[in-house]
Design a protein around this motif. Structure first.
Motif, PDB file in Angstrom:
ATOM      1  N   HIS A  69      -3.480   2.448  13.526  1.00  0.00           N
ATOM      2  CA  HIS A  69      -2.538   3.504  12.535  1.00  0.00           C
ATOM      3  C   HIS A  69      -2.546   3.246  10.854  1.00  0.00           C
ATOM      4  N   ALA A  70      -3.652   2.457  10.594  1.00  0.00           N
ATOM      5  CA  ALA A  70      -3.884   2.340   8.879  1.00  0.00           C
ATOM      6  C   ALA A  70      -4.324   3.503   8.341  1.00  0.00           C
ATOM      7  N   ASP A 129       1.197   4.249  -1.119  1.00  0.00           N
ATOM      8  CA  ASP A 129       0.120   3.531  -0.560  1.00  0.00           C
ATOM      9  C   ASP A 129       0.956   2.186  -0.060  1.00  0.00           C
ATOM     10  N   TYR A 130       1.740   1.515  -0.879  1.00  0.00           N
ATOM     11  CA  TYR A 130       2.399   0.309  -0.528  1.00  0.00           C
ATOM     12  C   TYR A 130       3.407   0.604   0.543  1.00  0.00           C
ATOM     13  N   THR A 131       3.955   1.877   0.692  1.00  0.00           N
ATOM     14  CA  THR A 131       4.987   2.237   1.885  1.00  0.00           C
ATOM     15  C   THR A 131       4.169   2.174   2.967  1.00  0.00           C
ATOM     16  N   LEU A 179       1.193   0.752   3.818  1.00  0.00           N
ATOM     17  CA  LEU A 179       0.919  -0.574   3.909  1.00  0.00           C
ATOM     18  C   LEU A 179       1.785  -1.396   4.814  1.00  0.00           C
ATOM     19  N   ALA A 180       3.260  -1.171   4.367  1.00  0.00           N
ATOM     20  CA  ALA A 180       4.322  -1.790   4.725  1.00  0.00           C
ATOM     21  C   ALA A 180       4.502  -1.307   6.322  1.00  0.00           C
ATOM     22  N   GLY A 181       4.153  -0.131   6.470  1.00  0.00           N
ATOM     23  CA  GLY A 181       4.518   0.113   7.908  1.00  0.00           C
ATOM     24  C   GLY A 181       3.329  -0.035   8.883  1.00  0.00           C
ATOM     25  N   VAL A 182       2.339  -0.807   8.460  1.00  0.00           N
ATOM     26  CA  VAL A 182       1.168  -1.119   9.495  1.00  0.00           C
ATOM     27  C   VAL A 182       0.986  -2.455   9.287  1.00  0.00           C
ATOM     28  N   LEU A 183       1.358  -3.304   8.360  1.00  0.00           N
ATOM     29  CA  LEU A 183       1.153  -4.564   8.344  1.00  0.00           C
ATOM     30  C   LEU A 183       2.481  -5.634   8.576  1.00  0.00           C
TER      31      LEU A 183
END
Length: 157
Positions: free
Chosen positions: A45-46, A149-151, A153-157
């Motif tokens: 889901h990235a 984009d940071y949001t 990333l925070a959701g998948v990392l």
């Protein structure tokens, strides 16, 4: 334009790299190191710009496809050769995938011109500079990712 680059009237060092046979430059001070490309571990889901994660000496490093961020068509993809390890924020170190690293240039800061806004790159473009007979986009490494984009990333990392 570029508070991150050297003061007017001085010279600054830029790393020149290629994506799809086009040259780009970025302030070498923002680049922590350059490593050879290695495939990433996919992240479910990235977002499209995130190739996956890479282990860099025990650090899980998100790999951002700079080709995708610049809007270069995927059908013209060549095998990348290098990863630029960059601190994007105080909390995030990331790898930026490029096709090829060329060289380090020392450029007169006065030769920079403002962003051209072409090809949808204005958000990442600090301007252009002349390298030999070629105009080259100066990439703002701090603008590679947007707030949203940071949001993601925070959701998948």
């Amino acid at each position: 334009m570029a508070s991150q680059l050297a003061s007017p009237g001085t010279r600054c060092k830029l790393l020149r790299f290629e994506i799809d046979d086009r040259s780009y430059v970025a302030d070498i001070e923002r680049i922590r190191e350059i490593v050879f490309y290695r495939p990433a571990i996919p992240v479910p889901h990235a977002p499209p710009f995130l190739q996956g994660l890479m282990d860099l000496r025990g650090l899980a490093l998100p790999l951002v496809d700079l080709r995708e961020r610049l809007g270069v068509p995927a059908d013209r993809r060549v095998s990348p050769t290098h990863i630029l390890v960059v601190r994007l924020t105080d909390d995030l170190v990331s790898g930026l995938i490029v096709d090829r690293v060329c060289d380090v240039l020392e450029v007169d800061r006065d030769s920079f011109q403002g962003p051209d806004g072409s090809e949808g790159r204005a958000a990442m473009c600090q301007g252009v500079c002349r390298v030999k007979d070629e105009l080259v986009l100066v990439i703002d490494l701090g603008a590679v990712l947007r707030t949203e984009d940071y949001t993601m990333l925070a959701g998948v990392l």
